[in-house]
Design an enzyme around this catalytic site. Structure first.
Site, PDB file in Angstrom:
ATOM      1  N   ASN A 112       0.870  -1.180   0.000  1.00 42.59           N
ATOM      2  CA  ASN A 112       0.000   0.000   0.000  1.00 42.59           C
ATOM      3  C   ASN A 112       0.902   1.225   0.000  1.00 42.59           C
ATOM      4  O   ASN A 112       1.501   1.551   1.021  1.00 42.59           O
ATOM      5  CB  ASN A 112      -0.893  -0.039   1.256  1.00 42.59           C
ATOM      6  N   LYS A 157       0.069   4.221  -0.211  1.00 38.62           N
ATOM      7  CA  LYS A 157      -0.584   5.400   0.404  1.00 38.62           C
ATOM      8  C   LYS A 157      -0.381   6.615  -0.501  1.00 38.62           C
ATOM      9  O   LYS A 157      -0.357   6.471  -1.709  1.00 38.62           O
ATOM     10  CB  LYS A 157      -0.078   5.604   1.832  1.00 38.62           C
ATOM     11  N   HIS A 207      -9.445   1.150   5.129  1.00 37.73           N
ATOM     12  CA  HIS A 207      -8.164   1.340   5.822  1.00 37.73           C
ATOM     13  C   HIS A 207      -8.402   2.262   7.025  1.00 37.73           C
ATOM     14  O   HIS A 207      -9.224   3.177   6.954  1.00 37.73           O
ATOM     15  CB  HIS A 207      -7.134   1.957   4.866  1.00 37.73           C
ATOM     16  N   GLU A 259      -6.790   4.652   8.067  1.00 37.88           N
ATOM     17  CA  GLU A 259      -6.576   6.069   7.744  1.00 37.88           C
ATOM     18  C   GLU A 259      -7.817   6.669   7.090  1.00 37.88           C
ATOM     19  O   GLU A 259      -8.062   7.873   7.189  1.00 37.88           O
ATOM     20  CB  GLU A 259      -5.322   6.210   6.851  1.00 37.88           C
ATOM     21  N   GLU A 284      -5.023  -4.822  10.655  1.00 34.29           N
ATOM     22  CA  GLU A 284      -3.983  -3.808  10.851  1.00 34.29           C
ATOM     23  C   GLU A 284      -4.254  -3.043  12.146  1.00 34.29           C
ATOM     24  O   GLU A 284      -5.069  -2.106  12.155  1.00 34.29           O
ATOM     25  CB  GLU A 284      -3.986  -2.817   9.681  1.00 34.29           C
ATOM     26  N   GLY A 320       2.940   2.260  10.771  1.00 35.00           N
ATOM     27  CA  GLY A 320       3.939   3.321  10.616  1.00 35.00           C
ATOM     28  C   GLY A 320       4.686   3.661  11.892  1.00 35.00           C
ATOM     29  O   GLY A 320       5.352   4.691  11.963  1.00 35.00           O
ATOM     30  N   SER A 376       3.752  -2.166  10.257  1.00 34.89           N
ATOM     31  CA  SER A 376       5.201  -2.246  10.482  1.00 34.89           C
ATOM     32  C   SER A 376       5.818  -3.579  10.068  1.00 34.89           C
ATOM     33  O   SER A 376       6.751  -4.074  10.718  1.00 34.89           O
ATOM     34  CB  SER A 376       5.540  -1.932  11.947  1.00 34.89           C
TER      35      SER A 376
HETATM   36  P1  13P Z   1       3.271   0.375   7.575  1.00 33.00           P
HETATM   37  O1  13P Z   1       3.732  -0.946   6.957  1.00 33.00           O
HETATM   38  O2  13P Z   1       3.984   1.553   7.058  1.00 33.00           O
HETATM   39  O3  13P Z   1       3.208   0.269   9.065  1.00 33.00           O
HETATM   40  O4  13P Z   1       1.736   0.574   7.074  1.00 33.00           O
HETATM   41  C1  13P Z   1       0.842  -0.459   7.190  1.00 33.00           C
HETATM   42  C2  13P Z   1      -0.387  -0.106   6.452  1.00 33.00           C
HETATM   43  O5  13P Z   1      -1.132   0.777   6.850  1.00 33.00           O
HETATM   44  C3  13P Z   1      -0.668  -0.833   5.195  1.00 33.00           C
HETATM   45  O6  13P Z   1      -1.966  -0.593   4.756  1.00 33.00           O
END
Ligand code: 13P
Length: 249
Positions: free
Chosen positions: A11, A13, A97, A99, A167, A173, A212
């Site tokens: 992803n 983002k 997601h 976010e 997640e 992150g 992560s």
């Molecule tokens: P990270 O791997 O950067 O922690 O992000 C995970 C994520 O949100 C994937 O959708």
């Protein structure tokens, strides 16, 4: 129990300009040299889907969107619908997601309507769920995640390909990951809801772990019971790291 073909999806983002198409190409090249037993997908920003899907055509690496609107078209300035993602070359789409849930107020019902939209356009949804740190500290992780799975997955997914991504919000992150025991507990709990809702099909739906994931922890995470792949954020932006995760399988 039926075997699940793992899915490892990147992803990106809101990252990715033209010059980063080379990273997607490098992933395809790496897999051509050393094939993986996993399905591999890259979900770049919408602006790059068309170009990356052309570059990756015939490579076996799939391309996905990161969100879609629930409607097929209309007066929704700035939004992108599932049909547009499919038209640009995507075959998958990430939905719900954290976010999007946190930043845009997407409820389980909104996510479920986007899943319907994805299916209408022939896209395979990757539906995300996960608890906040507060919820985990309160001992509610399993309960929260199971409720999200129940509320975000409509029955129209029956006999359609899809996956769920667990997640934990606090692991995204941050470099933090749950213990392997905690990952297993939630994945087994998600599996139980999938079987309850979709019967036999529920036993074969890949449940990805995200938060992560990096080359150094992917091996142990990917071998936890009921972990059927990974949804990778930061580490998917560099082909060498993403390939390291794929090879840890
Ligand atoms: P990270 O791997 O950067 O922690 O992000 C995970 C994520 O949100 C994937 O959708």
């Amino acid at each position: 129990m039926a075997t699940v073909r793992p899915l490892i999806a990147g992803n990106w983002k809101m990252n990715g300009l033209s010059h980063q198409i080379a990273e997607a190409e490098a992933v395809a090249k790496g897999l051509a040299e050393t094939p993986s037993s996993a399905r591999v997908a890259i979900c770049p920003p919408a602006t790059l889907i068309d170009r990356i899907s052309r570059e990756l055509a015939d490579s076996g690496v799939e391309v996905g969107g990161q969100d879609c609107h629930a409607e097929a078209c209309g007066a929704f300035t700035g939004d992108v619908c599932a049909e547009m993602l499919a038209d640009a070359g995507a075959t998958l789409v990430i939905l719900g997601h954290s976010e999007r849930r946190a930043g845009y107020g997407e409820t389980d019902a909104v996510v479920a309507s986007k899943v319907e939209a994805a299916l209408r356009a022939g896209l395979e949804p990757i539906v995300c769920v996960g608890e906040t740190l507060e919820q985990r500290k309160a001992g509610q992780a399993v309960q929260v995640v199971q409720a999200q799975v129940r509320g975000s997955l409509p029955q129209s997914l029956k006999r359609r390909a899809f996956s769920v991504a667990y997640e934990p919000v606090w692991a995204i992150g941050t470099g933090l990951t749950p213990t392997l025991e905690d990952i297993e507990e939630v994945h087994v709990a998600v599996r139980a809801v999938l079987v309850e809702a979709f019967g036999e099909q529920g036993a074969t739906v890949p449940i990805l772990y995200g938060g992560s994931v990096k080359p150094s922890n992917a091996g142990e995470i990917l071998h936890v019971k009921d972990v059927g792949g990974a949804l990778v954020g930061g580490a998917s932006l560099k082909a060498s790291d993403f390939l390291g995760i794929i090879r840890a399988l």
